[in-house]
Write a protein that holds these residues in place. Sequence first.
Motif, short mmCIF file in Angstrom:
data_model
loop_
_atom_site.label_atom_id
_atom_site.label_comp_id
_atom_site.label_asym_id
_atom_site.label_seq_id
_atom_site.Cartn_x
_atom_site.Cartn_y
_atom_site.Cartn_z
N HIS A 128 10.60 -7.77 0.50
CA HIS A 128 10.35 -7.68 1.87
C HIS A 128 9.46 -8.58 2.57
O HIS A 128 9.73 -9.28 3.50
CB HIS A 128 9.65 -6.23 2.32
N THR B 126 13.83 -3.18 7.21
CA THR B 126 13.92 -2.11 8.36
C THR B 126 15.08 -1.54 8.46
O THR B 126 15.44 -0.17 8.60
CB THR B 126 13.57 -2.85 9.60
N SER B 189 6.85 2.62 5.94
CA SER B 189 6.79 1.67 5.03
C SER B 189 6.79 2.27 3.39
O SER B 189 7.48 3.37 3.32
CB SER B 189 5.29 1.21 4.83
N ARG B 213 0.34 -0.42 8.99
CA ARG B 213 1.36 -0.73 8.08
C ARG B 213 2.73 -0.30 9.18
O ARG B 213 3.57 -1.18 9.07
CB ARG B 213 1.84 0.32 6.95
N TRP B 217 5.54 -3.25 9.38
CA TRP B 217 6.68 -3.07 8.86
C TRP B 217 7.75 -2.51 10.03
O TRP B 217 9.05 -2.61 9.65
CB TRP B 217 6.70 -1.80 8.03
#
Lengths: 224, 265
Positions: A128, B126, B189, B213, B217
């Motif tokens: 990621h 995502t 996350s 986070r 994220w």
Amino acid sequence: MNLEASSSSSDTPQEPKARGIVSSNELAGRGSAQGGSRLSESEFAGLIGRVRPALAIVATAVLGDRVEADDVVQEASVIGLASLDRFTPGTSFEGWMAQIVRNVARNALRKRARNPARATGGDALINHAARSGHAAGAPAVSGDGSVPNPAHFDVEVQRALQNLDETSRVCLLLRTVGEMSYAQIAAITELNENTAMSHVFRSRRAMREFLTSGSGNFERGGGR
Amino acid sequence: MSQTLPPNSGHTVPPFDADALDRYLDGSMAESEHAAFEATIAGSAALREEVALQRQMDAALRTAFAAPQIAPIAGILTREEARAFSPKKARVGWSRERRMFLALAAVLALVFSIQGYFWLSGGSSTEERPSLASIYQQLVDHKFRPTEECTSNEKFAGWMKSRFGVALAPKEDRPDVQLVGWSSSTAISNYTGLLLAKVDGKPVVVAIDSVDRQRDWGFPCRRQPGDDAEVNFFSAEIDGIAVYEITPLDHPRIIDNLAVFKPAK
């Protein structure tokens, strides 16, 4: 490095007490309490429940993945249960189970290598970060010691960890995450306490250097 | 034997007893050395940075690799449960160990299929993260079983502290709210926690993660096409913690009751 002196000094602070982890002496006592006969299933269930956090850390250290580690510990527990007659009461139960966990985890790593699309947890985090544009190899810590990007820092910590050898990772995570004493780490890894301590110290130094200088000059093995 | 740390590009650490730093960071330094070494640290900006960096590393490792919040085998498999999973008619020739082995495998497969689903379907990006509605539906479909029970506010606060660094817990006990336990997900996350609760007997889920986070994220997806759970979403930020209540009810009953835990004197 005189580690012996530091660990035997009378004014050395007490080792941190591990949470939910049975001491090796306690385990040995329970094992030997069986009078030489092998563990029953219920005794196995009780023991495995108590050493499970440590085993999960061992699996995590091998895999770099907390969630996959759960599966590995489950599989290892089943193998251990099926192989109870191979365990010698009075010996280190956690050491015996940890070796099974490491073997199962290595098999899982080989499977993962054949199917990298299933990477989760630590691998996923690193992937990621790569997609998010975090530059791998860039120092995670600024020259003034600040951490400009916490997510990048977390990823770099995991990258630094993965660059250590497996035994160093196991020792470091048992100490840092498991908050275990070196006696307990020694029982699990079947190293002596000073060697386990050396692994932890070298690993910390190597990781700090990795984080402040990037990955360019990182050496495998947990040492500078 | 003393050794000095070599300089690196980020820090310039002056020569000193590196073994002492190791023992200090490890918490295994003798009391007799401790005060003197802290004075050394106080006089060196580079050493302070080294110590701070190690503390941050330790925190990151604990957060990333905290012991999995899963129930031990002893808590999952009892003899009664093993019998329940055994064949109705005992097969001739099967040892008790063999039946125990199979029962254990069955129970473990059931328990971890829920968590495995989340992680395997959640992925890391995502786009691949499960929606809050789908998480809710999956938990309900799997009998709303947590991976760790939550039996007290102290345990609640301890779990929050270990996961997110903030010991949130319910401010007051509400008779209509029953805390069931904890699970995990990748909704926000890779470290998102899930609180499972029953409010007025209805299942309610609270997704929890740190605001940091969430910022890094991205916000979680609440609902995607195909999510058919009839639920409402409520969110809040409490002391750096992002919380999302997913509930079939019209009002939040859990997140409005969370605050930093203060143990009873």
